[in-house]
Design an enzyme around this catalytic site. Structure first.
Site, PDB file in Angstrom:
ATOM      1  CE  LYS A  63       0.568   1.539   7.787  1.00  0.00           C
ATOM      2  NZ  LYS A  63      -0.484   1.112   6.939  1.00  0.00           N
TER       3      LYS A  63
HETATM    4  N1  GLU Z   1      -1.841  -1.495   5.036  1.00  0.00           N
HETATM    5  C1  GLU Z   1      -3.194  -1.164   4.717  1.00  0.00           C
HETATM    6  C2  GLU Z   1      -3.518   0.266   5.083  1.00  0.00           C
HETATM    7  O1  GLU Z   1      -2.640   1.092   5.153  1.00  0.00           O
HETATM    8  C3  GLU Z   1      -4.186  -2.185   5.273  1.00  0.00           C
HETATM    9  C4  GLU Z   1      -4.180  -2.344   6.752  1.00  0.00           C
HETATM   10  C5  GLU Z   1      -5.071  -3.501   7.217  1.00  0.00           C
HETATM   11  O2  GLU Z   1      -5.755  -4.075   6.406  1.00  0.00           O
HETATM   12  O3  GLU Z   1      -5.034  -3.774   8.411  1.00  0.00           O
HETATM   13  O4  GLU Z   1      -4.641   0.634   5.247  1.00  0.00           O
END
Ligand code: GLU
Length: 428
Positions: free
Chosen positions: A118
C-alpha cells in the site's frame, strides 16, 4: 485496548501507528489458532520493504509544495505485491504498513498470486487542482520506479485516487521504459487497458459477501434494512446493489454527513441531487443525519464504506445493527471488535468483504498480460465465484474451530502464506 497497549511497546518506532497496532493485534490474536511456526510468524509481523520519499510539486500559484509519500510492501512470498495508492491528510508510514499487511491477507484469502502493498501521499487532495494532482502523481510514480513493476509491485486506486490517477501512473512508467505497459497498474480506464467492472468491483463484492453472510445466518437480504456509511467508490455502488437485490437502504452518508429515510431512499432522486449539489446533504427526500448518528441507526446490516477507525470503544455499544460489513479497510478497532462480539453482532471482516476490488484488479492484470479482454458477464461470474468460495472457506473454519469470522479469515490467510514461506525457506 489492552492488546493495543501491549503491542505498542514491541513495535519499531517508525511503525508506531494506531492502525498498525490494530493490524498487529489482529495478527497476534489469529496466530494463537493458526498453528504456524514461530520463525514464519516473526517474518510476517513486519513489512518486507518500505520506501519514504519527498515529492516536490510546482503548484498552480507558482510556489512549491513538498509532500511526504510512502510505499510499503508487506510480503512477496506468493507473488508480486499489490495494493492501492491513497491521497489523504492522514497518510503515514505506519498506516501504509497496516494496509499493506491487510492486502497480503486479502490476496491470500482469495488465492490471488500476490502479496500485499500500500502507498500514499500525505496531502489534502481537495485543495489540489487537476494539474497539481497530475504533477504530484507523475513525480510520485517516478520516485517509486526502483520498487514497482508488473512482476514486482502493481499499484491501484484507493482513497482519493481514481482511473485518471492510474492512467497518469501507467503513462509515467511507460515513458520510462519506452513502450506501453498497461499491466503496471490496475484500476485504469478501459481505453488504456482497464477491465470491465473494475470500478464497481469492491461494492459488488461487498454485497455478494453480505448476501452470502445473511443467508448463512438464516435470513434473506431481500427486505433487510441497510445503512451505508460512505457514498463514494465503494459505498455508492454497494448501496445501489443492495437496493437492486431487494434490500431497503434507509441511510447513506458522505464526508459532509448523511441522509436518512426509514421508508428507504430513492437513489435516482438522491443521485440527481448529488450531481446538482456536489454532495448528498440537504436531500429533500430524507432527513439529515450526522455520520456519528448514522452508525447508531437501527438496521439489519451496517456497511462501513468510508475509512478506518469508525467503530471504536466509544460508539460500539450503540451500534444497532445485526451485521456489520467492512467495505473499508480497518473501520473497526480492536476494542470495538470485542464489544460487537460480546453483543452478538456479526462482523463481516474487511479482508473478505472488500476483496472484490483486488480480485478484479487481478483479472485486469491477467487480461493486460494476455492482451485478451473479457466481457462484463464473465468478470461478474468469476468475481462472484471467487467471493463465494472465500466466504464458504471462512465460514467453515469459523464453525469448525469456533472462531469469529475475522479470526477465521486471518487464520486462513496466514496459513496460506506461512505454508508457502515454509516451503520456500528463508533465503539464504
Ligand atoms: N485499494 C484497494 C484495496 O484496498 C484495491 C487494491 C488493488 O486493487 O490492488 O483493496
Amino acid at each position: 485496548m489492552v492488546l493495543q497497549e501491549t503491542h505498542r511497546g514491541d513495535l519499531p518506532p517508525e511503525l508506531d501507528d494506531p492502525l498498525f497496532w490494530t493490524a498487529i493485534g489482529q495478527f497476534d490474536g489469529a496466530l494463537e489458532h493458526a498453528g504456524v511456526g514461530a520463525d514464519v510468524a516473526e517474518v510476517l509481523r513486519y513489512p518486507e520493504r518500505a520506501l519514504s520519499v519527498a515529492i516536490p510539486v510546482r503548484l498552480d500559484s507558482g510556489s512549491l509544495g513538498v509532500y511526504p509519500g510512502y510505499r510499503v510492501q508487506h510480503s512477496s512470498v506468493l507473488g508480486p505485491t499489490k495494493g492501492g495508492i491513497r491521497y489523504d491528510v492522514a497518510v503515514t508510514l505506519g498506516e501504509c504498513a497496516a494496509l499493506a499487511m491487510w492486502m497480503t491477507w486479502k490476496c491470500a484469502l482469495l488465492r490471488l498470486p500476490y502479496g500485499g502493498a500500500k502507498g500514499g501521499v500525505r496531502c489534502n487532495p481537495r485543495t489540489l487542482s487537476a494539474t497539481e494532482r497530475e504533477r504530484l502523481t507523475r513525480r510520485f510514480t517516478s520516485e517509486l520506479l526502483p520498487i514497482i513493476g508488473p512482476q514486482k509491485d502493481i499499484p491501484a486506486p484507493d482513497m482519493a485516487t481514481d482511473e485518471q490517477t492510474m492512467a497518469w501512473m501507467m503513462d509515467t512508467y511507460s515513458m520510462q521504459v519506452g513502450y506501453a505497459v498497461p499491466e503496471i497498474v490496475t484500476g485504469k480506464p478501459l481505453s488504456v487497458g482497464g477491465s470491465a467492472l473494475r470500478p464497481e468491483a469492491t461494492g459488488i463484492g461487498v454485497v455478494t459477501v453480505v448476501e452470502e453472510g445473511v443467508r448463512r445466518l438464516g435470513w434473506a437480504l431481500r427486505g433487510s434494512v441497510c445503512v451505508v456509511q460512505g457514498y463514494g467508490k465503494v459505498g455508492a455502488v454497494a448501496a445501489h446493489e443492495l437496493a437492486a437485490r431487494g434490500a431497503r437502504v434507509v441511510a447513506v452518508s458522505d464526508i459532509a454527513g448523511g441522509v436518512y429515510n426509514p421508508e428507504g431512499l430513492d437513489f435516482q432522486a438522491l443521485d440527481a441531487w448529488r450531481s446538482e449539489q456536489d454532495g448528498i446533504a440537504g436531500f429533500a427526500g430524507a432527513q439529515d443525519v450526522t455520520n456519528a448518528g448514522l452508525l447508531e441507526l437501527p438496521c439489519d446490516v451496517l456497511v462501513l464504506a468510508a475509512t478506518e477507525g469508525q467503530v471504536t470503544g466509544d460508539n460500539a455499544h450503540r451500534v444497532a445493527a445485526r451485521v456489520v460489513a467492512e467495505g473499508a479497510n480497518g473501520p473497526t478497532t480492536l476494542e470495538a471488535d470485542e464489544i460487537l462480539a460480546e453483543r452478538g453482532i456479526v462482523v463481516l471482516p474487511d479482508i473478505l468483504t472488500n476483496a472484490g476490488g483486488v480480485a478484479v484488479s487481478y483479472f485486469e492484470w491477467v487480461q493486460d498480460i494476455q492482451r485478451l479482454f473479457w466481457g462484463p458477464d464473465e468478470i461478474r461470474t468469476r468475481l462472484r465465484d471467487l467471493m463465494r468460495d472465500a466466504v464458504a472457506r471462512v465460514w467453515a473454519l469459523a464453525d469448525e474451530e469456533g472462531l469469529s469470522l475475522r479470526r477465521a479469515a486471518l487464520v486462513t490467510s496466514i496459513r496460506e502464506v506461512a505454508e508457502a514461506l515454509e516451503l520456500r525457506g528463508i533465503y539464504p
